[in-house]
Design a protein around this motif. Structure first.
Motif, PDB file in Angstrom:
ATOM      1  N   PHE A 100     -11.671   1.715   3.522  1.00  0.00           N
ATOM      2  CA  PHE A 100     -10.005   2.020   3.090  1.00  0.00           C
ATOM      3  C   PHE A 100     -10.452   2.178   2.592  1.00  0.00           C
ATOM      4  O   PHE A 100     -10.268   1.932   0.976  1.00  0.00           O
ATOM      5  N   CYS A 101      -9.595   3.356   1.613  1.00  0.00           N
ATOM      6  CA  CYS A 101      -9.421   4.516   0.669  1.00  0.00           C
ATOM      7  C   CYS A 101      -7.362   3.818   0.102  1.00  0.00           C
ATOM      8  O   CYS A 101      -6.794   4.452   0.502  1.00  0.00           O
ATOM      9  N   ALA A 102      -7.597   2.727  -0.663  1.00  0.00           N
ATOM     10  CA  ALA A 102      -6.161   2.425  -0.965  1.00  0.00           C
ATOM     11  C   ALA A 102      -6.073   2.831  -2.443  1.00  0.00           C
ATOM     12  O   ALA A 102      -6.519   2.930  -3.535  1.00  0.00           O
ATOM     13  N   ALA A 103      -4.343   3.047  -2.402  1.00  0.00           N
ATOM     14  CA  ALA A 103      -3.714   3.451  -3.853  1.00  0.00           C
ATOM     15  C   ALA A 103      -4.089   2.205  -4.572  1.00  0.00           C
ATOM     16  O   ALA A 103      -4.121   2.442  -6.125  1.00  0.00           O
ATOM     17  N   SER A 104      -3.757   1.046  -4.127  1.00  0.00           N
ATOM     18  CA  SER A 104      -3.987   0.284  -5.243  1.00  0.00           C
ATOM     19  C   SER A 104      -5.262  -0.230  -6.187  1.00  0.00           C
ATOM     20  O   SER A 104      -6.185   0.063  -5.306  1.00  0.00           O
ATOM     21  N   ILE A 105      -4.854   0.238  -7.295  1.00  0.00           N
ATOM     22  CA  ILE A 105      -6.063  -0.332  -8.063  1.00  0.00           C
ATOM     23  C   ILE A 105      -5.720  -1.819  -8.965  1.00  0.00           C
ATOM     24  O   ILE A 105      -6.679  -2.242  -9.736  1.00  0.00           O
ATOM     25  N   ARG A 149      -5.402  10.060   5.821  1.00  0.00           N
ATOM     26  CA  ARG A 149      -4.260   9.886   5.810  1.00  0.00           C
ATOM     27  C   ARG A 149      -3.769   8.261   5.873  1.00  0.00           C
ATOM     28  O   ARG A 149      -2.043   9.027   6.821  1.00  0.00           O
ATOM     29  N   THR A 150      -3.299   7.787   6.804  1.00  0.00           N
ATOM     30  CA  THR A 150      -2.820   6.715   7.835  1.00  0.00           C
ATOM     31  C   THR A 150      -2.212   5.924   7.540  1.00  0.00           C
ATOM     32  O   THR A 150      -1.438   5.666   8.253  1.00  0.00           O
ATOM     33  N   GLY A 151      -2.270   5.074   6.531  1.00  0.00           N
ATOM     34  CA  GLY A 151      -1.514   3.996   5.994  1.00  0.00           C
ATOM     35  C   GLY A 151      -2.344   2.972   6.837  1.00  0.00           C
ATOM     36  O   GLY A 151      -3.146   2.921   7.685  1.00  0.00           O
ATOM     37  N   GLU A 152      -1.618   1.935   6.616  1.00  0.00           N
ATOM     38  CA  GLU A 152      -2.053   0.915   6.265  1.00  0.00           C
ATOM     39  C   GLU A 152      -1.290  -0.707   7.192  1.00  0.00           C
ATOM     40  O   GLU A 152      -0.227  -0.482   6.371  1.00  0.00           O
ATOM     41  N   LEU A 153      -1.459  -1.414   8.008  1.00  0.00           N
ATOM     42  CA  LEU A 153      -0.826  -2.384   8.958  1.00  0.00           C
ATOM     43  C   LEU A 153      -0.849  -3.704   8.748  1.00  0.00           C
ATOM     44  O   LEU A 153      -2.337  -3.592   8.659  1.00  0.00           O
ATOM     45  N   ASP A 193       1.892   0.227   5.004  1.00  0.00           N
ATOM     46  CA  ASP A 193       1.434   0.582   3.825  1.00  0.00           C
ATOM     47  C   ASP A 193       0.889   1.519   3.957  1.00  0.00           C
ATOM     48  O   ASP A 193       0.384   2.482   4.113  1.00  0.00           O
ATOM     49  N   PRO A 194       1.709   2.935   3.534  1.00  0.00           N
ATOM     50  CA  PRO A 194       1.270   4.324   3.571  1.00  0.00           C
ATOM     51  C   PRO A 194       0.610   5.175   2.659  1.00  0.00           C
ATOM     52  O   PRO A 194      -0.261   6.150   2.643  1.00  0.00           O
ATOM     53  N   ASP A 195       0.575   4.171   1.861  1.00  0.00           N
ATOM     54  CA  ASP A 195      -0.937   4.563   0.636  1.00  0.00           C
ATOM     55  C   ASP A 195      -1.803   4.567   0.311  1.00  0.00           C
ATOM     56  O   ASP A 195      -2.842   4.058   0.124  1.00  0.00           O
ATOM     57  N   VAL A 196      -2.766   4.559   1.702  1.00  0.00           N
ATOM     58  CA  VAL A 196      -3.742   3.914   2.709  1.00  0.00           C
ATOM     59  C   VAL A 196      -4.422   5.180   3.120  1.00  0.00           C
ATOM     60  O   VAL A 196      -4.017   6.010   3.780  1.00  0.00           O
ATOM     61  N   ALA A 197      -5.611   5.740   2.520  1.00  0.00           N
ATOM     62  CA  ALA A 197      -6.422   6.779   3.797  1.00  0.00           C
ATOM     63  C   ALA A 197      -8.016   6.225   4.214  1.00  0.00           C
ATOM     64  O   ALA A 197      -7.810   4.996   3.158  1.00  0.00           O
ATOM     65  N   LEU A 198      -7.924   6.728   5.418  1.00  0.00           N
ATOM     66  CA  LEU A 198      -9.301   6.222   5.760  1.00  0.00           C
ATOM     67  C   LEU A 198     -10.462   7.293   5.451  1.00  0.00           C
ATOM     68  O   LEU A 198     -10.371   8.252   5.744  1.00  0.00           O
ATOM     69  N   VAL A 199     -11.686   6.948   4.941  1.00  0.00           N
ATOM     70  CA  VAL A 199     -12.676   7.898   5.263  1.00  0.00           C
ATOM     71  C   VAL A 199     -14.249   7.269   5.957  1.00  0.00           C
ATOM     72  O   VAL A 199     -13.806   6.049   6.421  1.00  0.00           O
ATOM     73  N   HIS A 200     -14.892   8.267   6.238  1.00  0.00           N
ATOM     74  CA  HIS A 200     -16.112   7.659   6.784  1.00  0.00           C
ATOM     75  C   HIS A 200     -16.805   7.577   5.161  1.00  0.00           C
ATOM     76  O   HIS A 200     -17.196   8.244   4.207  1.00  0.00           O
ATOM     77  N   PRO A 201     -17.036   6.035   5.095  1.00  0.00           N
ATOM     78  CA  PRO A 201     -17.659   5.745   3.860  1.00  0.00           C
ATOM     79  C   PRO A 201     -19.256   7.055   3.409  1.00  0.00           C
ATOM     80  O   PRO A 201     -19.117   6.143   2.199  1.00  0.00           O
TER      81      PRO A 201
END
Length: 475
Positions: A100-105, A149-153, A193-201
């Protein structure tokens, strides 16, 4: 016989799950991290075998160290940058997380607003810009890391969580609409939350290492840093390792959950173990039964929460809930083997998706999270500004690690930027106490959070005291 908790309170303890279904789901599970096994191939980097000099030394081959090396070369292509990794690139938290690659810092809006209310809008803007920069880097260097960049529910599974969502002012997705996005009978409401992407870590770590190497970074694996010392106030900093020595003008320490080379920061984090399961790929029929066409990441709103998402080949990663601290702040492979937690996770999975009964899990694994008392990264300095240190991401470091890299490079260069002026950068969180107080406090907090989840979210005197002290356990 159905398995039931003797304690009422949450959907997971009120719902019966057939023990035979859990046995079946876990029957063939392997103790291995799916992400790391799924790598198409792993590049090998040499071990340091001599004494060298460099402009910038980065200690740690996870996301934080890799982003620091990449951004350093992007800023100044001509400088020599060396990175040391004790084991292999991305083998620890950076290769084992949920992706989960979130914009929130700041580990979410609530945590950020409660700690830095006057600067939160700026923190949010910087976080979104940081996620945009990650996306741009992935595109510029054609990084093969399954970026979406799917977002998170964020889903409510208890009535009091619905009330909290409505009180937040967010645009609430009602139960029927939410279940059309992802079909779970446990969902009562949610927000996107639209500002979340998913990656293969693990692929992200490997690709960052590739980009770093292409930019001219020298990476050494199997090279454990053992000590650090300074030569006067302006001279080089010397880092000793098990196989050689590095003298550097500047040093960025990115060891995260592992003990810092700087003793002053070793009490600011504790390792907390997080556990995950990965299913076998879902069939077309199984996938149709849950919908999930938007492929969003999902997390529930309990104190002891679950996070889950789809992989590129439609496996479901299911993690969270148990967060286990072991006395003495140790990081040990033996702590990854916890059958009772994996069974509990499987029970909760089948409660959330009963239509997937009959499914099997293929992998189970765990990893240690560098937890700080404020639930997000802190930033330290030493040796007259020649050494920068960052750690404490508390599980949300996939995106925030790049921002931390920018902060360390700004500070090492002596720059006055909007990043370095932030209170979250300038001020340190409270350290954890020594043992046995740390263990007693953490276990008491874990018990209290579980109790709150079983009592409609009501926080007892212990949690209210922690809230008043700003120790982060209200997020």
């Amino acid at each position: 016989m159905p398995v039931r908790s003797s304690r009422p309170g949450t959907v997971f303890s009120r719902t019966a799950v057939d023990a035979a279904a859990v046995d079946h789901a876990l029957a063939g599970v392997r103790d291995a991290c799916f992400w790391i096994e799924d790598l198409p191939g792993r590049a090998d980097h040499p071990q340091l075998r001599s004494a060298i000099d460099t402009d910038l030394l980065v200690v740690g081959g996870g996301y934080t160290g890799l982003w620091t090396a990449v951004v350093a070369k992007q800023r100044e292509p001509g400088r020599r940058v060396v990175l040391l990794e004790a084991a292999r690139i991305g083998w620890a938290a950076s290769g084992r997380n949920g992706g989960f690659c979130a914009a929130s810092i700041t580990h979410g809006e609530e945590n950020g607003r409660s700690r830095w209310p006057g600067q939160y809008d700026e923190l949010e803007r910087l976080g979104i810009a940081n996620l945009d920069a990650i996306e741009a880097t992935v595109g510029e260097y054609a990084m093969d890391c399954d970026y979406e960049r799917t977002g998170e529910l964020d889903v409510a599974i208890e009535p009091h969580q619905v009330e909290d969502l409505r009180a937040s002012g967010a645009e609430v997705i009602e139960a029927d609409a939410l279940r059309r996005l992802v079909a779970s009978p446990t969902y009562l409401a949610g927000v996107l939350d639209p500002d979340v992407a998913l990656v293969h870590p693990a692929k992200l770590a490997q690709e960052l290492a590739r980009v770093a190497t292409d930019l001219g970074v020298e990476i050494f694996e199997g090279t454990r840093a053992t000590g650090i010392s300074g030569d006067g106030r302006q001279g080089p900093v010397t880092v000793t390792t098990t196989t050689g020595t590095v003298r550097a003008r500047r040093v960025a320490l990115a060891t995260n959950v592992f003990p810092s080379l700087l003793a002053r920061y070793r009490m600011h984090t504790v390792p907390v173990y997080d556990y995950a399961l990965m299913t076998e790929p879902l069939s077309a029929e199984q996938l149709a039964s849950i919908g999930w066409e938007g492929r969003q990441g999902v997390g529930d709103l309990a104190n002891q929460f679950h996070y889950y998402r789809l992989s590129r080949d439609n496996r479901i990663l299911w993690g969270g809930y148990d967060a286990i601290y072991h006395y003495g702040r140790k990081v040990r492979p033996s702590y990854e083997h916890r059958p009772e937690t994996y069974r509990r996770l499987a029970e909760h999975f089948l409660t959330t998706f009963p239509q997937l009964e009959g499914l099997r899990f293929g992998h189970r694994w765990a990893g240690a999270i560098d937890t700080s008392t404020r639930f997000c990264a802190f930033h330290g300095r030493a040796m007259n500004g020649r050494v920068a240190h960052t750690a404490g991401f508390t599980g949300l470091g996939v995106g925030a690690s790049r921002f931390a890299a920018e902060v360390m490079l700004d500070r090492l260069a002596g720059l006055d930027t909007e990043r370095t002026r932030l209170d979250m950068v300038r001020r340190m969180p409270m350290p954890f106490p020594p043992e046995p107080v740390a263990s007693i406090g953490i276990q008491t907090t874990r018990w209290a959070l579980d109790r709150a989840d079983h009592r409609g979210g009501r926080r007892n005197a212990w949690l209210r005291t922690l809230d008043a002290l700003g120790l982060g356990f209200d997020s």
